[in-house]
Write a protein that holds these residues in place. Structure first.
Motif, PDB file in Angstrom:
ATOM      1  N   ILE A  70       0.999  -1.101  -0.002  1.00 32.31           N
ATOM      2  CA  ILE A  70      -0.090   0.086   0.236  1.00 32.31           C
ATOM      3  C   ILE A  70       0.755   1.362   0.115  1.00 32.31           C
ATOM      4  N   THR A  71       0.775   2.002  -1.160  1.00 26.71           N
ATOM      5  CA  THR A  71       1.650   3.305  -1.195  1.00 26.71           C
ATOM      6  C   THR A  71       0.689   4.643  -1.307  1.00 26.71           C
ATOM      7  N   ASN A  72      -0.448   4.511  -1.325  1.00 24.31           N
ATOM      8  CA  ASN A  72      -1.293   5.783  -1.234  1.00 24.31           C
ATOM      9  C   ASN A  72      -1.172   6.350   0.110  1.00 24.31           C
ATOM     10  N   LEU A  73      -0.560   7.463   0.335  1.00 27.52           N
ATOM     11  CA  LEU A  73      -0.486   8.070   1.573  1.00 27.52           C
ATOM     12  C   LEU A  73      -1.772   8.298   2.366  1.00 27.52           C
ATOM     13  N   ASN A  74      -2.817   8.582   1.680  1.00 28.22           N
ATOM     14  CA  ASN A  74      -4.034   8.931   2.236  1.00 28.22           C
ATOM     15  C   ASN A  74      -4.680   7.557   2.885  1.00 28.22           C
ATOM     16  N   VAL A  75      -4.459   6.341   2.185  1.00 30.60           N
ATOM     17  CA  VAL A  75      -4.935   5.364   2.673  1.00 30.60           C
ATOM     18  C   VAL A  75      -4.097   4.717   4.018  1.00 30.60           C
TER      19      VAL A  75
ATOM     20  N   TYR B 258      -7.045  -4.733  -4.075  1.00 30.37           N
ATOM     21  CA  TYR B 258      -6.412  -3.421  -4.281  1.00 30.37           C
ATOM     22  C   TYR B 258      -6.817  -2.758  -5.664  1.00 30.37           C
ATOM     23  N   TRP B 259      -6.961  -1.498  -5.553  1.00 28.72           N
ATOM     24  CA  TRP B 259      -7.320  -0.979  -7.056  1.00 28.72           C
ATOM     25  C   TRP B 259      -6.241  -0.289  -7.480  1.00 28.72           C
ATOM     26  N   PRO B 260      -6.149  -0.104  -8.585  1.00 24.44           N
ATOM     27  CA  PRO B 260      -4.904   0.560  -9.266  1.00 24.44           C
ATOM     28  C   PRO B 260      -4.653   2.107  -8.693  1.00 24.44           C
ATOM     29  N   ASP B 261      -6.001   2.685  -8.194  1.00 19.52           N
ATOM     30  CA  ASP B 261      -5.712   4.079  -7.812  1.00 19.52           C
ATOM     31  C   ASP B 261      -5.427   4.273  -6.338  1.00 19.52           C
ATOM     32  N   GLY B 262      -5.210   3.050  -5.553  1.00 21.38           N
ATOM     33  CA  GLY B 262      -4.847   3.018  -4.264  1.00 21.38           C
ATOM     34  C   GLY B 262      -6.012   2.648  -3.263  1.00 21.38           C
ATOM     35  N   THR B 263      -7.199   2.639  -3.833  1.00 20.81           N
ATOM     36  CA  THR B 263      -8.557   2.134  -3.117  1.00 20.81           C
ATOM     37  C   THR B 263      -8.323   0.807  -2.494  1.00 20.81           C
ATOM     38  N   TYR B 264      -8.605   0.484  -1.113  1.00 21.70           N
ATOM     39  CA  TYR B 264      -8.130  -0.798  -0.584  1.00 21.70           C
ATOM     40  C   TYR B 264      -9.387  -1.238   0.340  1.00 21.70           C
ATOM     41  N   TYR B 265      -9.708  -2.662   0.127  1.00 17.78           N
ATOM     42  CA  TYR B 265     -10.999  -3.086   0.806  1.00 17.78           C
ATOM     43  C   TYR B 265     -10.621  -4.481   1.371  1.00 17.78           C
TER      44      TYR B 265
ATOM     45  N   LYS C 221      -3.393   3.266   9.520  1.00 13.16           N
ATOM     46  CA  LYS C 221      -2.573   3.708  10.912  1.00 13.16           C
ATOM     47  C   LYS C 221      -3.668   4.316  11.914  1.00 13.16           C
ATOM     48  N   SER C 222      -4.601   4.995  11.698  1.00 13.28           N
ATOM     49  CA  SER C 222      -5.289   5.452  12.698  1.00 13.28           C
ATOM     50  C   SER C 222      -6.564   4.534  13.149  1.00 13.28           C
ATOM     51  N   LEU C 223      -6.757   3.373  12.147  1.00 17.26           N
ATOM     52  CA  LEU C 223      -7.927   2.453  12.664  1.00 17.26           C
ATOM     53  C   LEU C 223      -7.259   1.031  13.288  1.00 17.26           C
ATOM     54  N   PRO C 224      -7.750   0.504  13.905  1.00 19.08           N
ATOM     55  CA  PRO C 224      -7.366  -0.850  14.465  1.00 19.08           C
ATOM     56  C   PRO C 224      -7.545  -2.118  13.315  1.00 19.08           C
TER      57      PRO C 224
ATOM     58  N   ARG D 229     -19.687  -7.940   6.185  1.00 17.07           N
ATOM     59  CA  ARG D 229     -18.877  -6.884   6.766  1.00 17.07           C
ATOM     60  C   ARG D 229     -17.636  -6.478   5.979  1.00 17.07           C
ATOM     61  N   GLY D 230     -17.375  -5.400   6.085  1.00 18.79           N
ATOM     62  CA  GLY D 230     -15.900  -5.033   5.292  1.00 18.79           C
ATOM     63  C   GLY D 230     -15.700  -3.489   5.471  1.00 18.79           C
ATOM     64  N   ARG D 231     -14.567  -3.223   4.947  1.00 20.74           N
ATOM     65  CA  ARG D 231     -13.935  -1.894   5.268  1.00 20.74           C
ATOM     66  C   ARG D 231     -13.376  -1.409   3.910  1.00 20.74           C
ATOM     67  N   LEU D 232     -13.869  -0.083   3.548  1.00 21.56           N
ATOM     68  CA  LEU D 232     -13.517   0.252   2.242  1.00 21.56           C
ATOM     69  C   LEU D 232     -12.607   1.532   2.528  1.00 21.56           C
ATOM     70  N   ILE D 233     -11.366   1.578   1.815  1.00 16.72           N
ATOM     71  CA  ILE D 233     -10.619   2.822   2.384  1.00 16.72           C
ATOM     72  C   ILE D 233     -10.383   3.794   0.805  1.00 16.72           C
ATOM     73  N   ARG D 234     -10.878   4.605   0.382  1.00 19.30           N
ATOM     74  CA  ARG D 234     -10.910   5.088  -0.891  1.00 19.30           C
ATOM     75  C   ARG D 234      -9.619   5.753  -1.100  1.00 19.30           C
ATOM     76  N   CYS D 235      -9.153   6.094  -2.288  1.00 13.07           N
ATOM     77  CA  CYS D 235      -7.927   6.632  -2.622  1.00 13.07           C
ATOM     78  C   CYS D 235      -7.847   8.165  -2.295  1.00 13.07           C
ATOM     79  N   ASP D 236      -9.036   8.691  -1.823  1.00 14.67           N
ATOM     80  CA  ASP D 236      -8.919  10.080  -1.371  1.00 14.67           C
ATOM     81  C   ASP D 236      -8.962  10.182   0.370  1.00 14.67           C
ATOM     82  N   GLY D 237      -8.894   9.228   0.948  1.00 12.04           N
ATOM     83  CA  GLY D 237      -8.804   9.096   2.387  1.00 12.04           C
ATOM     84  C   GLY D 237     -10.189   8.902   2.968  1.00 12.04           C
TER      85      GLY D 237
END
Length: 389
Positions: free
Chosen positions: A126-131, A185-192, A136-139, A204-212
């Motif tokens: 994971i290289t997207n800084l927003n993600v 992992y999406w090419p734009d950095g989005t992560y699920y 890091k902020s979440l358990p 249940r799931g967690r989606l972190i979008r590329c914009d944070g």
């Protein structure tokens, strides 16, 4: 009368015939006995040959017993040992076959994706800084041990990249579909990370979008559906019910400005009954329609002013009652946040005006009743008495 004459054989001739008959019977009996004797001898010989053959076979099949092995062994033990010997010869062949299959492509089966759809790759970093910041902020995402049992029949595969989209998925599969626990992992950095079923995010799931921005909660066929928490790029938070990626049902929304809304939503908008509290102290509780204050409700100001009545698109519109902190009170018609039509204004000093209103002021025919009961009937214009009867 005549008589019948019977011709009798001579005595010697009868004796000779009897001796011939006895001789033939004796010969027949001797032949039969001889044949029976030969048959029994032949059968006995065959049985003896078969017995010899069985003994030879047993002697050939029995392993020689080690003289140092003193425990008694039955035929069953012998057969058991032979079976074990056979297994030791089969297992290495089976192992080599499985190893060859693994070397060629271990996951070519009914559960793995076809090679023209997805190819095996290395799991990306994971290289997207927003993600990274959100992670890091979440358990760590918590999987449900009981729910995991539902996917025991699924296989776990290394990362696979979908050729058409570049999306990389690593997790469980069944029938060539994403099924069970997995990360994507999406090419734009989005992560699920979360649960999958029928090739889409389900459960249940967690989606972190590329914009944070991110959402954690329930999913149905790749859509936010059920109960979940969404945080947008500005930090505004919604916790509540969802349907088809929209806020729908009961929920609470907190803005970074300090505003809070708790109530009902429909298709992503405040709709139904709800309460909104502004950071400046204003509050409204009542009906909403498509994100607007609409219907009947009560609005309060920090200085003590209160309006209870009808609303249309965030404006006082229709019948309502307005209270002032100094004791003044108006009961009547409103239009676009202003007194319009007929209304009664009660002053704190005891006077009362009953009549027409326009643009928030007395306008038209009306009557002013003094505190002592004296009435002034006249015509008002822009809040001023212009004529008196």
């Amino acid at each position: 009368m005549g008589s019948a004459c019977i011709k009798k054989q001579p005595h010697q001739q009868r004796q000779q015939q009897q001796r011939q008959i006895q001789s033939r019977q004796s010969q027949s009996t001797n032949v039969s006995c001889h044949q029976n004797t030969q048959r029994r001898a032949s059968e006995s010989q065959q049985v003896q040959q078969q017995t010899n053959q069985i003994q030879i076979k047993e002697n050939q099949s029995k392993p020689q017993i080690n003289s140092g092995f003193t425990s008694p062994r039955s035929d069953l033990n012998d057969r058991s040992m032979l079976s074990k010997n056979e297994l030791t010869k089969v297992e290495p062949l089976k192992h080599r076959f499985l190893q060859q299959e693994s070397d060629s492509y271990l996951f070519k089966n009914n559960d793995a994706p076809d090679s023209d759809i997805a190819i095996q790759v290395k799991e990306p970093d994971i290289t997207n800084l927003n993600v990274i910041k959100i992670l890091k902020s979440l358990p760590p995402f918590q999987y449900d041990p009981e729910l995991n049992k539902k996917f025991n029949d699924c296989i776990s595969l290394p990362p696979h990249q979908f050729i058409s989209t570049g999306i990389i998925y690593v997790g469980q599969w069944r029938n060539k579909q994403k099924q069970g626990k997995g990360r994507q992992y999406w090419p734009d950095g989005t992560y699920y990370e979360g649960y999958w079923q029928n090739h889409g995010a389900n459960g249940r799931g967690r989606l972190i979008r590329c914009d944070g921005s991110y959402y954690e909660g329930d999913w149905l066929d790749d859509l936010q559906c059920g109960f979940g928490k969404n945080v947008d790029t500005d930090g505004n938070i919604y916790v509540g019910e969802w349907k088809d990626d929209e806020k729908d049902g009961n929920g609470t929304e907190n803005w970074v400005s300090g505003d809070i809304y708790t109530g009902q939503y429909q298709s992503g908008m405040k709709h139904g009954q709800g309460k909104y509290i502004w950071s400046n102290g204003n509050s409204y509780e009542g009906s909403y329609s498509k994100d607007f204050i609409d219907g009947f409700g009560t609005y309060k100001w920090p200085d003590g002013q209160i309006y209870t009545g009808e609303w249309i698109k965030n404006q006082m519109y229709g019948k309502g009652t307005f209270y002032w902190a100094n004791g003044n009170k108006y009961v009547g018609d409103y239009k676009e946040d202003k007194k319009e039509g007929y209304g009664i204004f009660s002053f704190a000093d005891g006077k009362t005006y009953k009549g027409g209103w326009h643009n928030g002021r007395q306008h038209g025919k009306g009557v002013l009743i003094e505190a002592d009961g004296t009435e002034i009937i006249g015509v008002w214009e822009k809040g001023k008495l212009v004529s008196q009867e």
